[in-house]
Scaffold this motif. Structure first.
Motif, PDB file in Angstrom:
ATOM      1  N   ALA A 262       0.810  -1.123  -0.099  1.00  0.00           N
ATOM      2  CA  ALA A 262       0.227  -0.114   0.111  1.00  0.00           C
ATOM      3  C   ALA A 262       0.795   1.390  -0.050  1.00  0.00           C
ATOM      4  O   ALA A 262       2.039   1.162   0.326  1.00  0.00           O
ATOM      5  N   GLY A 263       0.368   2.296  -0.364  1.00  0.00           N
ATOM      6  CA  GLY A 263       0.973   3.664  -0.514  1.00  0.00           C
ATOM      7  C   GLY A 263       0.105   4.789  -0.664  1.00  0.00           C
ATOM      8  O   GLY A 263      -1.174   4.622  -0.618  1.00  0.00           O
TER       9      GLY A 263
ATOM     10  N   PRO B  24       1.189   1.110   5.994  1.00  0.00           N
ATOM     11  CA  PRO B  24       1.781   2.452   6.475  1.00  0.00           C
ATOM     12  C   PRO B  24       0.755   2.838   7.334  1.00  0.00           C
ATOM     13  O   PRO B  24       0.128   1.895   7.811  1.00  0.00           O
ATOM     14  N   ASP B  25       0.701   4.150   7.527  1.00  0.00           N
ATOM     15  CA  ASP B  25      -0.277   4.779   8.478  1.00  0.00           C
ATOM     16  C   ASP B  25      -1.751   4.448   8.474  1.00  0.00           C
ATOM     17  O   ASP B  25      -2.170   3.995   7.393  1.00  0.00           O
ATOM     18  N   PRO B  26      -2.561   4.438   9.500  1.00  0.00           N
ATOM     19  CA  PRO B  26      -3.946   3.777   9.243  1.00  0.00           C
ATOM     20  C   PRO B  26      -4.638   4.422   8.191  1.00  0.00           C
ATOM     21  O   PRO B  26      -5.609   4.113   7.721  1.00  0.00           O
ATOM     22  N   VAL B  27      -4.539   5.833   8.134  1.00  0.00           N
ATOM     23  CA  VAL B  27      -5.389   6.554   7.122  1.00  0.00           C
ATOM     24  C   VAL B  27      -4.830   6.157   5.934  1.00  0.00           C
ATOM     25  O   VAL B  27      -5.910   5.757   4.908  1.00  0.00           O
TER      26      VAL B  27
ATOM     27  N   LEU C  21      -7.963  -8.671   1.842  1.00  0.00           N
ATOM     28  CA  LEU C  21      -6.697  -8.201   2.175  1.00  0.00           C
ATOM     29  C   LEU C  21      -6.307  -8.903   3.350  1.00  0.00           C
ATOM     30  O   LEU C  21      -7.009  -9.212   4.445  1.00  0.00           O
ATOM     31  N   SER C  22      -4.991  -9.329   3.571  1.00  0.00           N
ATOM     32  CA  SER C  22      -4.373 -10.523   4.508  1.00  0.00           C
ATOM     33  C   SER C  22      -3.245  -9.935   5.025  1.00  0.00           C
ATOM     34  O   SER C  22      -2.641  -8.915   4.246  1.00  0.00           O
ATOM     35  N   SER C  23      -2.546 -10.651   6.058  1.00  0.00           N
ATOM     36  CA  SER C  23      -1.504  -9.894   6.667  1.00  0.00           C
ATOM     37  C   SER C  23      -0.778 -10.943   7.737  1.00  0.00           C
ATOM     38  O   SER C  23      -1.592 -11.827   8.342  1.00  0.00           O
ATOM     39  N   ASP C  24       0.318 -10.776   7.625  1.00  0.00           N
ATOM     40  CA  ASP C  24       0.934 -11.615   9.007  1.00  0.00           C
ATOM     41  C   ASP C  24       0.935 -10.780   9.977  1.00  0.00           C
ATOM     42  O   ASP C  24       0.295  -9.462   9.948  1.00  0.00           O
ATOM     43  N   PRO C  25       1.364 -11.224  11.300  1.00  0.00           N
ATOM     44  CA  PRO C  25       0.940 -10.403  12.560  1.00  0.00           C
ATOM     45  C   PRO C  25       1.521  -8.834  12.613  1.00  0.00           C
ATOM     46  O   PRO C  25       2.801  -8.803  11.893  1.00  0.00           O
ATOM     47  N   ARG C  26       1.008  -8.030  13.105  1.00  0.00           N
ATOM     48  CA  ARG C  26       1.407  -6.734  13.147  1.00  0.00           C
ATOM     49  C   ARG C  26       1.223  -5.825  14.595  1.00  0.00           C
ATOM     50  O   ARG C  26       1.403  -4.850  14.495  1.00  0.00           O
ATOM     51  N   HIS C  27       0.947  -7.025  15.550  1.00  0.00           N
ATOM     52  CA  HIS C  27       0.843  -6.242  16.659  1.00  0.00           C
ATOM     53  C   HIS C  27       1.958  -6.644  17.878  1.00  0.00           C
ATOM     54  O   HIS C  27       1.677  -6.794  19.028  1.00  0.00           O
TER      55      HIS C  27
ATOM     56  N   SER D 222       6.316  -5.009  12.708  1.00  0.00           N
ATOM     57  CA  SER D 222       5.839  -3.864  13.744  1.00  0.00           C
ATOM     58  C   SER D 222       5.894  -2.488  12.870  1.00  0.00           C
ATOM     59  O   SER D 222       5.867  -2.665  11.713  1.00  0.00           O
ATOM     60  N   GLY D 223       5.272  -1.662  13.712  1.00  0.00           N
ATOM     61  CA  GLY D 223       4.911  -0.555  13.044  1.00  0.00           C
ATOM     62  C   GLY D 223       3.564  -0.487  12.414  1.00  0.00           C
ATOM     63  O   GLY D 223       2.682  -1.288  12.683  1.00  0.00           O
ATOM     64  N   GLY D 224       3.253   0.650  11.589  1.00  0.00           N
ATOM     65  CA  GLY D 224       2.069   0.886  10.951  1.00  0.00           C
ATOM     66  C   GLY D 224       0.822   1.321  12.088  1.00  0.00           C
ATOM     67  O   GLY D 224      -0.260   1.614  11.785  1.00  0.00           O
ATOM     68  N   GLY D 225       1.264   1.884  13.049  1.00  0.00           N
ATOM     69  CA  GLY D 225       0.540   2.602  13.872  1.00  0.00           C
ATOM     70  C   GLY D 225      -0.218   1.724  14.766  1.00  0.00           C
ATOM     71  O   GLY D 225      -1.166   2.143  15.958  1.00  0.00           O
ATOM     72  N   PHE D 226      -0.289   0.197  14.781  1.00  0.00           N
ATOM     73  CA  PHE D 226      -0.936  -0.587  15.453  1.00  0.00           C
ATOM     74  C   PHE D 226      -0.400  -0.495  17.018  1.00  0.00           C
ATOM     75  O   PHE D 226       0.600  -0.523  17.239  1.00  0.00           O
ATOM     76  N   SER D 227      -1.425  -1.079  18.115  1.00  0.00           N
ATOM     77  CA  SER D 227      -1.243  -1.350  19.171  1.00  0.00           C
ATOM     78  C   SER D 227      -0.246  -2.364  19.387  1.00  0.00           C
ATOM     79  O   SER D 227      -0.713  -3.458  19.266  1.00  0.00           O
ATOM     80  N   ALA D 228       0.837  -2.215  20.166  1.00  0.00           N
ATOM     81  CA  ALA D 228       1.714  -3.245  20.319  1.00  0.00           C
ATOM     82  C   ALA D 228       1.716  -3.946  21.660  1.00  0.00           C
ATOM     83  O   ALA D 228       1.867  -3.454  22.423  1.00  0.00           O
TER      84      ALA D 228
END
Length: 577
Positions: free
Chosen positions: A38-39, A70-73, A97-103, A114-120
């Motif tokens: 995404a971008g 990227p960022d949530p917006v 849309l799918s994803s590996d872990p991001r939290h 990691s990153g992307g603004g998600f709560s860790a």
């Protein structure tokens, strides 16, 4: 209104109606589970990947694993952009849309982000360390809400692999070595992520992995690479490694991902699981009765090419001599429904036109794939609220929950009476701004009342862009690092926290450290609370910590708790807890 667009009709009726309207090329495209980055509206500079317009509008692909979020917006806006593209196609099949872990804390381009603004929170192994299924369910529900807010509807997690080979590079993504605890955590995680035993509009569908188990990797090497292709069972524990998968399926995991590795010595054809009909149709479909989507781990048919960046071969272990069409046919006939990482529907078309794959097998796979799109509510509303995503993702409630789980995951290994409110502290690998709240920072250990050090578990550095991201090899700290830490301990009381993405050999450090703790991803202040005695770490060790590298090398990869005389046993709690 066409029947498949009518939300009042049963899902199976809608699936049948849409399936009957699809051409073979459209069905072939649905079987490809490709990648996307995404971008800002548009694509990567230099056209490193096919554009979203080409993948969706021209090739008809509607499943994408997000590589960089990227960022949530921006992510939410991107979801709406690709859904617009899908809506304009002949049948308007929405994108998933799918994803590996991001939290968590891991950052590996092939496994976790990691990153992307998600709560860790901590890594999944840290969730196991809380030994609290209710807390794990709450955390997974929070993660699910954040993923849904930006448009991600399939999770390439949880991992049901058991951490019985201490050297394996993927242990941080597991729920540990104890199968009983792993079962409890997996059940709670799926319930939180999916919102119950099935999936619906308020779910992120779980794709449990890596069937039938990547835990007992020979030498601890990872099957992303040819040198790690073998899973071995010298202790005859293959059935034991199926237990968490059985639990995941009973808990309603919507989908399953296969593993790359070749299961050696269990009496089935020795090829990668994606190509193995005995494992997928015989075991997963037959014995376990699973009728959901099975997706291969990524790029078992073709490699991955990023021009000027990296060129990776296919993970086609055991069938390297076959051409791409033959490998595609073998995967589909084995029982997999989707080709992870593949973006060429022509492979599926060629497999059918050659007569190697019957059209009925394609319909069977497509039916399962469409069923999940309908159950997730994507045909009714594939779009997300961009403003709502900005407010929800990484908001204070999620961050506070993540920190609470981080704190609960910290494990006390060795604890003596730490100095109370030390006036002067020496710190390593800790943010000095945060450390300043615990005492005056000094530059030399001999000038301090307490030395506070955060370390990462050791590993052998490997050459290669992807290889370097996998922490494998020795679990022992280099002798010079041990000598350096011992010198500090001779000058001042030493408190150490080690990030245990693998079960490090801590035997020498335990001899001279005043305080020793294990962590799985935690903010500096939470670790400092433990190291200075302000907090008692409540976590439970999720695996044995071996006494030596030799003990690891002499253990059996598939047998839990098999290293001789471990320094700390799985289940160990802080002596003061």
């Amino acid at each position: 209104m066409l029947p498949y667009k009518n939300p009042e009709l049963p899902v199976e009726d809608r699936v049948t109606d849409l399936l009957d309207r699809m051409t073979l090329p459209e069905k072939a495209a649905l079987i490809c589970h490709s990648r996307m980055t995404a971008g800002p509206i548009g694509d990567l500079p230099g056209d490193l990947f096919p554009s979203s317009e080409e993948l969706i509008s021209e090739r008809g692909i509607t499943h994408f694993a997000m590589m960089a979020v990227p960022d949530p917006v921006t992510m939410a806006t991107w979801n709406n952009h690709v859904q617009d593209l899908a809506a304009a196609t002949r049948l308007g099949i929405p994108v998933t849309l799918s994803s590996d872990p991001r939290h968590g804390w891991a950052s590996n381009p092939a496994t976790a982000h990691s990153g992307g603004g998600f709560s860790a929170g901590p890594e999944p192994i840290g969730l196991a360390a809380t030994d609290d299924p209710d807390l794990v369910r709450e955390f997974a529900a929070m993660a699910s809400a954040e993923l849904r807010a930006v448009g991600i509807r399939v999770a390439f997690h949880p991992m049901a692999d058991l951490a019985t080979e201490p050297r394996w590079a993927r242990i941080s993504g597991t729920f540990g070595e104890d199968a009983d605890r792993a079962v409890r955590m997996i059940e709670a995680y799926i319930a939180g992520m999916q919102g119950g035993t099935g999936i619906g509009p308020d779910s992120v569908a779980c794709m449990v992995k890596h069937f039938p188990g990547n835990g007992p990797q020979a030498g601890g090497e990872d099957p992303h690479f040819a040198y790690g292709r073998d899973a071995v069972y010298p202790g005859g524990m293959f059935e034991h490694h199926l237990r968490p998968f059985d639990a995941a399926l009973a808990a309603g995991s919507a989908q399953v991902m296969t593993c790359y590795s070749i299961a050696r010595g269990i009496g089935v054809r020795e090829v990668g699981a994606s190509f193995n009909r005995e494992l997928l149709t015989g075991l997963l479909r037959g014995r376990f009765g699973f009728d959901g989507v099975v997706c291969t781990d990524f790029n078992v048919v073709t490699g991955m090419e990023i021009p000027g960046v990296v060129s990776l071969p296919p993970r086609d272990w055991g069938v390297e001599d076959l051409d791409d069409v033959a490998k595609t046919a073998l995967v589909l006939n084995a029982g997999a429904d989707q080709l992870g990482g593949e973006s060429d529907p022509g492979l599926v078309l060629a497999a059918v036109s050659s007569g190697a794959v019957p059209a009925e097998r394609i319909d069977e796979a497509v039916r399962r794939i469409l069923r999940d799109k309908f159950r997730l509510g994507l045909f009714e509303n594939p779009y997300v609220d961009v403003d709502a995503a900005a407010k929800l993702v990484g908001a204070s409630r999620g961050r506070e929950l993540g920190r609470r789980v981080q704190a609960r995951s910290l494990v006390g290994l060795k604890s003596a009476a730490a100095p109370v409110a030390p006036a002067r502290i020496y710190v390593e690998n800790i943010d000095p701004v945060i450390a300043a709240g615990y005492g005056e920072i000094v530059s030399a250990p001999e000038d301090a009342d307490l030395a506070l050090v955060r370390l990462k578990a050791p590993y052998d550095k490997r050459e290669g862009l992807l290889e370097s991201a996998f922490h494998a090899g020795s679990l022992e700290f280099p002798a010079e690092e041990i000598d350096r830490l011992r010198t500090i301990a001779e000058r001042v009381p030493l408190a150490v926290e080690v990030y245990l993405d693998r079960p490090a050999v801590l035997t020498p450090i335990a001899e001279f450290a005043t305080v020793l703790a294990g962590g799985f991803g935690a903010d500096d202040d939470l670790a400092l609370d433990v190291l200075t005695g302000r907090a008692v770490p409540p976590g439970v060790l999720p695996f044995d910590l071996p006494r030596s590298q030799r003990a690891v090398e002499e253990s059996r990869a598939d047998v839990p708790f098999d290293t001789a005389d471990p320094l700390y046993r799985c289940g160990h709690r802080c002596p003061r807890a």
